[in-house]
Scaffold this active site. Structure first.
Site, PDB file in Angstrom:
ATOM      1  N   HIS A   9     -31.060  55.542  -5.695  1.00 50.19           N
ATOM      2  CA  HIS A   9     -29.639  55.192  -5.805  1.00 50.19           C
ATOM      3  C   HIS A   9     -29.406  53.758  -5.332  1.00 50.19           C
ATOM      4  O   HIS A   9     -30.140  53.246  -4.490  1.00 50.19           O
ATOM      5  CB  HIS A   9     -28.793  56.177  -4.995  1.00 50.19           C
ATOM      6  CG  HIS A   9     -28.928  57.590  -5.466  1.00 50.19           C
ATOM      7  ND1 HIS A   9     -28.349  58.050  -6.620  1.00 50.19           N
ATOM      8  CD2 HIS A   9     -29.630  58.647  -4.950  1.00 50.19           C
ATOM      9  CE1 HIS A   9     -28.660  59.321  -6.798  1.00 50.19           C
ATOM     10  NE2 HIS A   9     -29.436  59.710  -5.802  1.00 50.19           N
ATOM     11  N   LYS A  10     -28.372  53.134  -5.858  1.00 58.61           N
ATOM     12  CA  LYS A  10     -28.080  51.738  -5.511  1.00 58.61           C
ATOM     13  C   LYS A  10     -26.963  51.645  -4.479  1.00 58.61           C
ATOM     14  O   LYS A  10     -25.926  52.283  -4.630  1.00 58.61           O
ATOM     15  CB  LYS A  10     -27.680  50.960  -6.767  1.00 58.61           C
ATOM     16  CG  LYS A  10     -28.854  50.634  -7.673  1.00 58.61           C
ATOM     17  CD  LYS A  10     -28.399  49.779  -8.856  1.00 58.61           C
ATOM     18  CE  LYS A  10     -29.598  49.362  -9.711  1.00 58.61           C
ATOM     19  NZ  LYS A  10     -29.147  48.564 -10.885  1.00 58.61           N
ATOM     20  N   ILE A  11     -27.190  50.820  -3.459  1.00 54.14           N
ATOM     21  CA  ILE A  11     -26.174  50.587  -2.427  1.00 54.14           C
ATOM     22  C   ILE A  11     -25.611  49.179  -2.611  1.00 54.14           C
ATOM     23  O   ILE A  11     -26.362  48.206  -2.621  1.00 54.14           O
ATOM     24  CB  ILE A  11     -26.771  50.783  -1.003  1.00 54.14           C
ATOM     25  CG1 ILE A  11     -25.694  50.604   0.081  1.00 54.14           C
ATOM     26  CG2 ILE A  11     -27.951  49.846  -0.728  1.00 54.14           C
ATOM     27  CD1 ILE A  11     -26.139  51.015   1.486  1.00 54.14           C
ATOM     28  N   PRO A  12     -24.292  49.036  -2.801  1.00 53.94           N
ATOM     29  CA  PRO A  12     -23.698  47.694  -2.893  1.00 53.94           C
ATOM     30  C   PRO A  12     -23.896  46.939  -1.573  1.00 53.94           C
ATOM     31  O   PRO A  12     -23.763  47.524  -0.493  1.00 53.94           O
ATOM     32  CB  PRO A  12     -22.216  47.971  -3.152  1.00 53.94           C
ATOM     33  CG  PRO A  12     -22.182  49.359  -3.728  1.00 53.94           C
ATOM     34  CD  PRO A  12     -23.293  50.091  -3.031  1.00 53.94           C
ATOM     35  N   VAL A  16     -22.160  44.599  -0.135  1.00 57.16           N
ATOM     36  CA  VAL A  16     -20.981  44.327   0.702  1.00 57.16           C
ATOM     37  C   VAL A  16     -20.153  45.593   0.818  1.00 57.16           C
ATOM     38  O   VAL A  16     -19.655  46.117  -0.177  1.00 57.16           O
ATOM     39  CB  VAL A  16     -20.109  43.195   0.131  1.00 57.16           C
ATOM     40  CG1 VAL A  16     -18.972  42.879   1.113  1.00 57.16           C
ATOM     41  CG2 VAL A  16     -20.938  41.949  -0.104  1.00 57.16           C
ATOM     42  N   GLY A  60     -16.249  48.334   6.615  1.00 59.68           N
ATOM     43  CA  GLY A  60     -16.453  49.181   7.784  1.00 59.68           C
ATOM     44  C   GLY A  60     -15.150  49.732   8.332  1.00 59.68           C
ATOM     45  O   GLY A  60     -14.114  49.066   8.281  1.00 59.68           O
ATOM     46  N   TYR A  99     -15.601  58.041  14.402  1.00 59.32           N
ATOM     47  CA  TYR A  99     -14.523  57.042  14.333  1.00 59.32           C
ATOM     48  C   TYR A  99     -13.146  57.707  14.370  1.00 59.32           C
ATOM     49  O   TYR A  99     -12.135  57.026  14.510  1.00 59.32           O
ATOM     50  CB  TYR A  99     -14.646  56.173  13.075  1.00 59.32           C
ATOM     51  CG  TYR A  99     -15.955  55.425  12.932  1.00 59.32           C
ATOM     52  CD1 TYR A  99     -16.817  55.264  14.018  1.00 59.32           C
ATOM     53  CD2 TYR A  99     -16.340  54.880  11.708  1.00 59.32           C
ATOM     54  CE1 TYR A  99     -18.021  54.598  13.881  1.00 59.32           C
ATOM     55  CE2 TYR A  99     -17.539  54.200  11.563  1.00 59.32           C
ATOM     56  CZ  TYR A  99     -18.383  54.064  12.648  1.00 59.32           C
ATOM     57  OH  TYR A  99     -19.576  53.399  12.503  1.00 59.32           O
TER      58      TYR A  99
END
EC number: 1.1.1.21
Length: 297
Positions: A11-14, A16, A19, A49
């Protein structure tokens, strides 16, 4: 087109991301909406969070109500909190996160810290928690089952050093696709990068702006001026040019958009080397200080 990195899972992670750490519940939903409108296609979340419900409302608005963004076009990460490392707690913790975020699946699920806390309830406990021994192997085997069940596409780790990664690699059926750690020119972690490159583990840089450590830095300021960019732009671009993904955070709409303005310039090699040489092992997020656990020493 925003650059991405192909993970070992396929799988591809962008590169940028946006957060959501320390983002106030009253502001985070709007900030995520602004980020998606600005073009971010990678959103970083975590149960600890305490704002995943608000982030989930923003997802529902953008994916369903307005239908301006497709769910499958956004890479969404969350993290397993320390209290839920025992095998019977891993899947329920993920299911609570999916419910809060209003999602059917995550693109990436990380073990947030290589530290387990004693389980007392499903509520998130951050301070005053008692450490408990739970082997990472027990946790990791449950993480692998989440991939088998189709609930997460990729699994990884966060805040793991080389020794911890070696341990997981020694028994992993599904190798960790990523390791999210603090990374910026004051903490460039060259040995960790070397190890992760060798084992095809992608590094995501949290706190890429050094938690304010660079705000008044004249040297980085001069580099930013040279490219007619901001200091955060330079710090994030430095990381991207090293093939790290970055997850800067802000609740100010103008800054959210500004932090994404990274694709119309390139930092020259001499400036990259200069930034590399700024490394002084400055860790702004150190569990030795807040839990008395010297993970990185």
């Amino acid at each position: 087109m925003e650059p991405s990195f192909k993970l070992s899972s396929g799988h591809k992670i962008p590169l940028v991301g946006f957060g959501t750490w320390k983002a106030e519940t009253t502001l985070v939903g709007k900030a995520v909406e602004v980020a998606l409108d600005a073009g971010y296609r990678h959103i970083d979340c975590a149960a600890v969070y305490l704002n995943e419900k608000e982030v989930g409302e923003a997802f529902t608005k953008k994916f369903t109500t307005e239908a301006t963004v497709k769910r499958e076009d956004v890479f969404i990460t969350s993290k397993l909190w320390n209290t839920f490392h025992k095998k019977e707690h891993v899947r329920p913790a993920l299911e609570r996160t999916l419910s809060d975020l209003g999602l059917q699946y995550l693109d990436l699920y990380l073990v947030h810290w290589p530290v387990a806390f004693e389980y007392t309830s499903n509520d998130i406990q951050t301070s005053g928690s008692t450490q408990e021994f739970v082997s990472i192997r027990e946790t990791w085997e449950e993480m692998e089952k989440l991939v088998d069940a189709g609930l997460v596409k990729s699994i990884g780790l966060s805040n793991f050093n080389v020794q911890g990664l070696m341990e997981v690699l020694s028994y992993a059926r599904i190798k960790p696709a990523a390791n999210q750690v603090e990374l910026h020119p004051f903490l460039s972690q060259p040995e960790l990068k070397k190890f992760c490159d060798k084992h095809n583990i992608h590094l995501t840089a949290y706190s890429p702006l050094g938690n304010g450590a660079f705000v008044d830095n004249e040297e980085v300021g001069a580099i930013a001026k040279k490219y007619n960019k901001t200091i955060p732009n330079v710090l994030c671009k430095w990381a991207i040019q090293k093939n790290f993904s970055v997850i800067p955070k802000s609740s100010t709409p103008s800054r959210v958009a500004e932090n994404f303005d990274l694709f119309n310039f390139e930092i020259e090699e001499a400036d990259m080397l200069f930034l590399d040489k700024m490394d002084k092992n400055l860790r702004t997020c150190d569990p030795a200080k807040f839990w008395g656990v010297p993970l990185f020493n």
